[in-house]
Design an enzyme around this catalytic site. Structure first.
Site, mmCIF file in Angstrom:
data_model
loop_
_atom_site.group_PDB
_atom_site.id
_atom_site.type_symbol
_atom_site.label_atom_id
_atom_site.label_comp_id
_atom_site.label_asym_id
_atom_site.label_seq_id
_atom_site.Cartn_x
_atom_site.Cartn_y
_atom_site.Cartn_z
ATOM 1 C CD GLU A 128 -3.316 3.563 -1.670
ATOM 2 O OE1 GLU A 128 -4.206 2.696 -1.547
ATOM 3 O OE2 GLU A 128 -2.524 3.890 -0.770
ATOM 4 C CG ASP A 171 -1.919 1.109 1.259
ATOM 5 O OD1 ASP A 171 -3.132 0.829 1.345
ATOM 6 O OD2 ASP A 171 -1.489 2.288 1.197
#
Ligand code: GH3
Ligand code: MG
Ligand code: MG
Length: 315
Positions: A224, A181
């Site tokens: 993301e 992440d």
């Protein structure tokens, strides 16, 4: 014998309609004798395979097939010859029939084979359709359905399917599941704009893709967040791969107009699954727990968890 004469001798005059069909149809029609030699061939066959009029007559059928399928094809024909079926369609199964044009290009074919006879001798006739466009279209659709358009990586569904397939084949080994992440990504969008954010996502995807083995499976989990499955890898070796990816990403300089150059970091959670563990959700949940610890611990780090054998047995 010219091609026209050859076909004429095989189709009696009274059967003009059949002659017309054979000459005009867009599908290739080809007849081979007992020795696999081409004895009948219509104009569509020549155009599908890129040969000149009459060139294919008396040639072995093998000229129309890539070398690597010769053995397979011979078995197929022998099986059909010794079987009871009068006709059979080939090309429906996942492996389509591959042919070779005169220029060497390979084409996908749908073929119906018929057992028949001509002038008293047995003959096998194949009706051939070039389905290359259809196969290409199917492959394009499959790729679109499986791929995330921004990153070019597998989407969540395709990632899961590929991991399960890989685990099934490597059930006796350890494997590693990692979730990445990007750190502070909301800030990237806010400071540099959404396009810049997309560029960072694309860059991380490239780093990920370029850092793994052909058997490893990478995907975009969403936003993301990225996932990486490393079959047959655990412990220090798996950690080394993840740390190399993190370092390669952080080493990338981003330069946008009006801003000093910027670098970004990524956190990762790694779950090592023992042999026999095939539960995808368990692996993801463990990796996610490790990722949460990495974020809570200050970001820009990797935390790894060894999943327990009991967990594996319980799943
Ligand atoms: P943290 O370090 O805790 O991960 O902080 P963060 O800012 O990265 O937090 P969070 O994961 O909640 O933020 C993800 C952000 O990513 C929110 C969303 O707007 C942005 N995002 C998701 N998908 C895309 C995308 O495709 N392009 C761009 N530019 N931004 C995206
Ligand atoms: Mg996130
Ligand atoms: Mg984030």
């Amino acid at each position: 014998m010219t091609k026209r004469a050859s076909i004429a001798s095989l189709i009696p005059d009274s059967q003009d309609i059949y002659r017309k069909i054979v000459f005009e149809i867009a599908d290739g029609i080809i007849g081979i004798d007992d020795h696999g030699v081409i004895r009948l061939c219509n104009p569509a066959t020549e155009s599908i395979f890129g040969w000149q009029t009459g060139e294919l007559l008396d040639k072995p059928l093998e000229v129309l097939l890539p070398e690597r399928v010769h053995g397979f094809h011979q078995k197929l024909v022998a099986g059909f010859q010794s079987g009871n079926a009068e006709a059979r369609y080939m090309g429906q199964r996942s492996t389509t029939i591959v042919g070779r044009r005169k220029d060497g290009a390979e084409i996908n074919l749908g073929i119906t084979i018929l057992r028949t006879s001509a002038a008293g001798a047995p003959m096998m006739v194949a009706v051939i359709r070039d389905i290359s466009d259809h196969v290409r279209y199917q492959n394009d659709l499959k790729r679109l359905a499986e791929t995330d358009s921004l990153s070019g990586l597998f989407n969540r569904r395709a990632f899961r399917a590929n991991v399960l397939h890989s685990v099934g084949a490597n059930l006796a080994n350890y494997s590693s599941m990692t979730i990445f992440d990007l750190d502070g990504f909301k800030g990237v969008n806010d400071r540099f704009g959404h396009d810049a954010g997309d560029e960072v996502i694309t860059c991380f995807s490239e780093v990920l893709h370029n850092s793994i083995r052909a058997t490893d499976i990478a995907g975009r989990w969403g936003g993301e967040e990225f996932v990486l499955f490393l079959p047959n890898l655990k412990g220090a070796a798996a950690i080394a791969v993840i740390e190399r990816i993190r370092a390669n990403f952080t080493a990338r300089d981003f330069k946008w107009e009006g801003f000093p150059s910027a670098n970004f970091t990524v956190s990762a959670g790694l779950a090592v699954a023992p042999p026999g563990l095939a539960d995808f959700s368990d692996m993801i949940a463990s990796a996610d727990k490790a990722l949460y610890d990495a974020k809570r611990g200050g970001r820009d780090q990797l935390i790894s968890i060894e999943m327990q054998q009991q967990e594996a047995l319980a799943s």
